[in-house]
Motif scaffolding. Structure first.
Motif, PDB file in Angstrom:
ATOM      1  N   ILE A 182       0.868  -1.332   0.239  1.00  0.00           N
ATOM      2  CA  ILE A 182      -0.025   0.019   0.059  1.00  0.00           C
ATOM      3  C   ILE A 182       0.839   1.359  -0.012  1.00  0.00           C
ATOM      4  CG2 ILE A 182      -1.563   1.438   1.375  1.00  0.00           C
ATOM      5  CD1 ILE A 182      -2.684  -1.334   2.295  1.00  0.00           C
ATOM      6  N   VAL A 183       2.069   1.072   0.740  1.00  0.00           N
ATOM      7  CA  VAL A 183       2.962   2.223   0.703  1.00  0.00           C
ATOM      8  C   VAL A 183       4.321   1.702   0.491  1.00  0.00           C
ATOM      9  CG1 VAL A 183       1.577   3.556   2.341  1.00  0.00           C
ATOM     10  CG2 VAL A 183       3.355   2.064   3.281  1.00  0.00           C
ATOM     11  N   PRO A 184       5.049   2.350  -0.186  1.00  0.00           N
ATOM     12  CA  PRO A 184       6.612   1.732  -0.407  1.00  0.00           C
ATOM     13  C   PRO A 184       7.308   1.456   0.997  1.00  0.00           C
ATOM     14  CG  PRO A 184       6.246   3.708  -1.790  1.00  0.00           C
ATOM     15  CD  PRO A 184       5.124   3.651  -0.656  1.00  0.00           C
ATOM     16  N   SER A 185       8.237   0.543   0.782  1.00  0.00           N
ATOM     17  CA  SER A 185       9.015   0.008   1.868  1.00  0.00           C
ATOM     18  C   SER A 185       9.734   1.326   2.623  1.00  0.00           C
ATOM     19  CB  SER A 185       9.834  -1.100   1.687  1.00  0.00           C
ATOM     20  OG  SER A 185      10.929  -0.666   0.645  1.00  0.00           O
ATOM     21  N   ASP A 186      10.273   2.188   1.800  1.00  0.00           N
ATOM     22  CA  ASP A 186      10.766   3.235   2.626  1.00  0.00           C
ATOM     23  C   ASP A 186      10.083   4.587   3.214  1.00  0.00           C
ATOM     24  OD1 ASP A 186      10.166   4.085  -0.027  1.00  0.00           O
ATOM     25  OD2 ASP A 186      11.645   5.131  -0.405  1.00  0.00           O
ATOM     26  N   VAL A 187       8.732   4.414   3.189  1.00  0.00           N
ATOM     27  CA  VAL A 187       7.667   5.160   3.549  1.00  0.00           C
ATOM     28  C   VAL A 187       7.202   4.687   5.013  1.00  0.00           C
ATOM     29  CG1 VAL A 187       5.560   6.332   3.287  1.00  0.00           C
ATOM     30  CG2 VAL A 187       6.974   6.012   1.200  1.00  0.00           C
ATOM     31  N   THR A 188       7.175   5.728   5.839  1.00  0.00           N
ATOM     32  CA  THR A 188       6.636   5.103   7.183  1.00  0.00           C
ATOM     33  C   THR A 188       5.563   6.045   7.469  1.00  0.00           C
ATOM     34  OG1 THR A 188       9.103   4.651   8.011  1.00  0.00           O
ATOM     35  CG2 THR A 188       7.318   5.196   9.898  1.00  0.00           C
ATOM     36  N   VAL A 189       4.385   5.440   7.769  1.00  0.00           N
ATOM     37  CA  VAL A 189       3.218   6.165   8.076  1.00  0.00           C
ATOM     38  C   VAL A 189       3.228   6.598   9.427  1.00  0.00           C
ATOM     39  CG1 VAL A 189       0.571   5.771   8.456  1.00  0.00           C
ATOM     40  CG2 VAL A 189       1.779   4.489   6.563  1.00  0.00           C
ATOM     41  N   PHE A 190       3.187   7.907   9.629  1.00  0.00           N
ATOM     42  CA  PHE A 190       3.125   8.764  10.992  1.00  0.00           C
ATOM     43  C   PHE A 190       2.134   9.362  11.422  1.00  0.00           C
ATOM     44  CE2 PHE A 190       4.545  12.262  13.267  1.00  0.00           C
ATOM     45  CZ  PHE A 190       4.954  11.672  14.369  1.00  0.00           C
ATOM     46  N   VAL A 191       1.850  10.409  10.206  1.00  0.00           N
ATOM     47  CA  VAL A 191       1.009  11.421  10.671  1.00  0.00           C
ATOM     48  C   VAL A 191      -0.463  10.968  11.194  1.00  0.00           C
ATOM     49  CG1 VAL A 191      -0.387  13.331   9.097  1.00  0.00           C
ATOM     50  CG2 VAL A 191       1.961  13.182   9.184  1.00  0.00           C
ATOM     51  N   SER A 192      -1.021  10.193  10.204  1.00  0.00           N
ATOM     52  CA  SER A 192      -2.396   9.480  10.539  1.00  0.00           C
ATOM     53  C   SER A 192      -2.276   8.885  12.040  1.00  0.00           C
ATOM     54  CB  SER A 192      -2.906   8.580   9.528  1.00  0.00           C
ATOM     55  OG  SER A 192      -2.134   7.677   9.152  1.00  0.00           O
ATOM     56  N   PHE A 193      -1.394   8.169  12.307  1.00  0.00           N
ATOM     57  CA  PHE A 193      -1.276   7.288  13.651  1.00  0.00           C
ATOM     58  C   PHE A 193      -1.340   8.402  14.783  1.00  0.00           C
ATOM     59  CE2 PHE A 193       0.740   3.098  11.653  1.00  0.00           C
ATOM     60  CZ  PHE A 193      -0.303   2.804  11.149  1.00  0.00           C
ATOM     61  N   PHE A 194      -0.702   9.383  14.555  1.00  0.00           N
ATOM     62  CA  PHE A 194      -0.219  10.365  15.273  1.00  0.00           C
ATOM     63  C   PHE A 194      -1.840  11.074  15.764  1.00  0.00           C
ATOM     64  CE2 PHE A 194       0.023  15.058  16.282  1.00  0.00           C
ATOM     65  CZ  PHE A 194       0.812  15.042  17.497  1.00  0.00           C
ATOM     66  N   LEU A 195      -2.427  11.377  14.597  1.00  0.00           N
ATOM     67  CA  LEU A 195      -3.741  12.265  14.815  1.00  0.00           C
ATOM     68  C   LEU A 195      -4.787  11.182  15.311  1.00  0.00           C
ATOM     69  CD1 LEU A 195      -3.768  14.234  11.360  1.00  0.00           C
ATOM     70  CD2 LEU A 195      -3.432  14.900  13.587  1.00  0.00           C
ATOM     71  N   GLY A 196      -4.423   9.693  14.836  1.00  0.00           N
ATOM     72  CA  GLY A 196      -5.466   8.902  15.712  1.00  0.00           C
ATOM     73  C   GLY A 196      -5.305   8.757  17.098  1.00  0.00           C
ATOM     74  N   GLY A 329       3.838  18.634  14.258  1.00  0.00           N
ATOM     75  CA  GLY A 329       3.912  18.831  12.659  1.00  0.00           C
ATOM     76  C   GLY A 329       5.010  19.819  12.171  1.00  0.00           C
ATOM     77  N   LEU A 330       5.591  20.512  13.404  1.00  0.00           N
ATOM     78  CA  LEU A 330       6.765  21.347  12.959  1.00  0.00           C
ATOM     79  C   LEU A 330       8.166  20.363  13.052  1.00  0.00           C
ATOM     80  CD1 LEU A 330       6.391  24.214  15.391  1.00  0.00           C
ATOM     81  CD2 LEU A 330       5.541  24.111  13.153  1.00  0.00           C
ATOM     82  N   PHE A 331       8.135  19.310  13.313  1.00  0.00           N
ATOM     83  CA  PHE A 331       9.146  18.338  13.493  1.00  0.00           C
ATOM     84  C   PHE A 331       9.026  17.179  12.548  1.00  0.00           C
ATOM     85  CE2 PHE A 331       8.868  20.350  17.401  1.00  0.00           C
ATOM     86  CZ  PHE A 331      10.220  20.668  17.964  1.00  0.00           C
ATOM     87  N   ASN A 332       7.795  16.471  12.382  1.00  0.00           N
ATOM     88  CA  ASN A 332       7.786  15.448  11.684  1.00  0.00           C
ATOM     89  C   ASN A 332       6.232  15.412  10.897  1.00  0.00           C
ATOM     90  OD1 ASN A 332       8.459  13.015  10.529  1.00  0.00           O
ATOM     91  ND2 ASN A 332       7.868  11.538  12.361  1.00  0.00           N
ATOM     92  N   ALA A 333       6.255  15.776   9.569  1.00  0.00           N
ATOM     93  CA  ALA A 333       5.048  15.397   8.920  1.00  0.00           C
ATOM     94  C   ALA A 333       5.336  14.789   7.432  1.00  0.00           C
ATOM     95  CB  ALA A 333       4.400  16.886   8.715  1.00  0.00           C
ATOM     96  N   PRO A 334       5.694  13.733   7.558  1.00  0.00           N
ATOM     97  CA  PRO A 334       6.110  12.947   6.125  1.00  0.00           C
ATOM     98  C   PRO A 334       5.103  13.159   5.050  1.00  0.00           C
ATOM     99  CG  PRO A 334       6.277  11.570   7.999  1.00  0.00           C
ATOM    100  CD  PRO A 334       5.631  12.782   8.542  1.00  0.00           C
ATOM    101  N   PRO A 335       5.581  13.244   3.689  1.00  0.00           N
ATOM    102  CA  PRO A 335       7.049  13.011   3.415  1.00  0.00           C
ATOM    103  C   PRO A 335       7.488  14.688   3.455  1.00  0.00           C
ATOM    104  CG  PRO A 335       5.645  13.272   1.482  1.00  0.00           C
ATOM    105  CD  PRO A 335       4.380  13.310   2.733  1.00  0.00           C
TER     106      PRO A 335
END
Length: 450
Positions: A182-196, A329-335
């Motif tokens: 669903i996402v490439p292996s070099d992409v880490t899902v972060f934003v949505s988990f944080f907001l969850g 979001g100022l520190f980590n909002a991939p990509p």
């Protein structure tokens, strides 16, 4: 930095101050839930980092200035950080002084802003020589932070026990997305988990309401009547140093400085501790309440600003409760932003200072003036015409959109799963900070265990 960028920063600061003046007055608007999604959305649509930082500083100053209003007039916290002030504000309301309560809290908040900005840059400069060493052990620091915050929560045993299982849930979903491509292996899902995590309590409550038996047993509250007292009109621009007594000013300034120094600790815990410690010797209830709320509001504002600026300037990693929450979001909002490429790396210290000063000054000029002049009128408007549910629905919808952008339809349900677990844990005494720290520490922790 050219004039066009400065103009954009000014306009963004005006927009942030205006928006969060209204949001701050709305009762029960959690700082993380209303600040983080908007900040992350601005990052993801490609807004300039200068503009984002100015907007964020203006937003947090405005939010902290106005969340005292519902506390003073109705005894309802405008946000999590204003909850410790309810008791003292009700003392002033009982004595017929809700307008004084608003003025004292807002003035304390202004002093907190004025003290914390230079203090934050000073502290960041002291930490700067050790930044590389701190970054090298980031995973371990987040893990130790989760343990430390777990020991500070109401339910210490559950908070400690959940660290590894919650990390497994987060990394398990990430590996599922990688495995299903669903996402490439070099992409880490972060934003949505944080907001969850941020909307966890809301989602858990909504799912509870789907249970017919539970819903039927809920008490019916009916319409709530709130009386608003007409405040005396102020002439000219209000002066916080005239609104506060000399002792209240000194206490607010001292509390703000301590709040800036202890940026890595829980702002709520420090607010309660210092607010009570600095005022418990005062016998007169009105004087004690006035001193307490001005000190507490100064400290909370200082803790929020320093908790954002110190890690942002010195390290570039979210190593404070504020940085892992509303300011994430100022520190980590991939990509767009990652721990290796964010505002810390893009802006110099001078540029961060410029953006901070522009945001803070505009928020004070707009929000402090409006708060002192029109507090009762604005509060009446918000209580009458802006339902709390509408604001929550707006931010929940934004979370769903960002979850879809992160990893498609399946991630909406993945984010919902994170939210349900987070909401259940939060209901049972696990602090937001513990869950955020686990989110950051999860890759390192599972790497060590495997």
């Amino acid at each position: 930095m050219d004039m066009m960028i400065i103009l954009q920063m000014i306009l963004a600061s005006i927009g942030g101050a205006a928006l969060y003046t209204l949001i701050g007055i709305a009762p029960g608007t959690d700082e993380t839930a209303v600040l983080a999604p908007v900040t992350i959305a601005l990052v993801l649509v490609g807004v300039s980092p200068y503009v984002i930082l100015s907007f964020f500083i203006a937003a947090i100053v405005a939010k902290k200035l106005t969340d005292s209003i519902p506390v003073a007039v109705a005894g309802i916290p405008g946000g999590v950080m204003s909850a410790p002030m309810v008791e003292h504000a009700m003392v002033l309301k009982t004595h017929g002084l809700p307008d004084q309560s608003i003025k004292k809290m807002s003035s304390g908040s202004v002093i907190g802003t004025l003290v914390s900005i230079p203090a934050s840059f000073l502290i960041a400069n002291l930490i700067l020589p050790y930044a590389d060493k701190i970054s090298e052990y980031a995973g371990l620091i987040f893990f130790l932070g989760a343990i430390f915050l777990a020991l500070m929560t109401k339910n210490k045993i559950l908070s400690l026990a959940i660290i590894i299982p919650f990390a497994l849930l987060i990394q398990g979903l990430r590996h599922l997305y990688w495995g299903l491509e669903i996402v490439p292996s070099d992409v880490t899902v972060f934003v949505s988990f944080f907001l969850g995590i941020t909307i966890g309590p809301i989602v858990f409550k909504l799912f509870e309401l789907l249970n017919n038996d539970y819903r039927k047993n809920l008490p019916g509250l009916g319409n709530k009547e709130i009386s608003l007292k007409s405040a005396r009109k102020e002439k000219g621009f209000p002066n916080p140093f005239k609104i506060l007594t000399k002792k209240e000013t000194a206490s607010s300034a001292f509390g703000s400085f301590i709040g800036a120094i202890t940026f890595f600790l829980s702002p709520v815990g420090m607010t309660v501790f210092l607010g009570e410690f600095l005022t418990r010797h005062i016998k007169d209830p009105v004087q004690r309440a006035s001193r307490a709320i001005s000190t507490m509001d100064g400290l909370t504002n200082a803790a929020y600003i320093s908790g954002t600026l110190v890690p942002l300037i010195a390290i570039g990693l979210p190593l404070s409760p504020m940085a892992i929450g509303p300011a994430a979001g100022l520190f980590n909002a991939p990509p767009v932003f990652t721990p290796e490429h964010n505002i810390h790396h893009l802006l110099s210290m001078g540029e961060i200072m410029t953006a901070t000063i522009i945001g803070a000054i505009i928020a004070i000029l707009i929000t402090f003036y409006v708060t002192i002049k029109y507090a009762s009128q604005i509060c009446a408007f918000v209580f009458k015409y802006i339902p709390h549910e509408a604001l929550i629905g707006l931010f929940a919808g934004l979370v769903v959109m960002l979850a879809f952008m992160d990893a498609g339809w399946i991630n909406i349900f993945g984010t919902m799963l994170i939210a349900l677990v987070s909401g259940l844990l939060h209901r049972n005494g696990v602090n937001y900070g513990v869950l955020f720290m686990i989110l950051y520490a999860a890759p390192w922790l599972l790497g060590v265990l495997s």
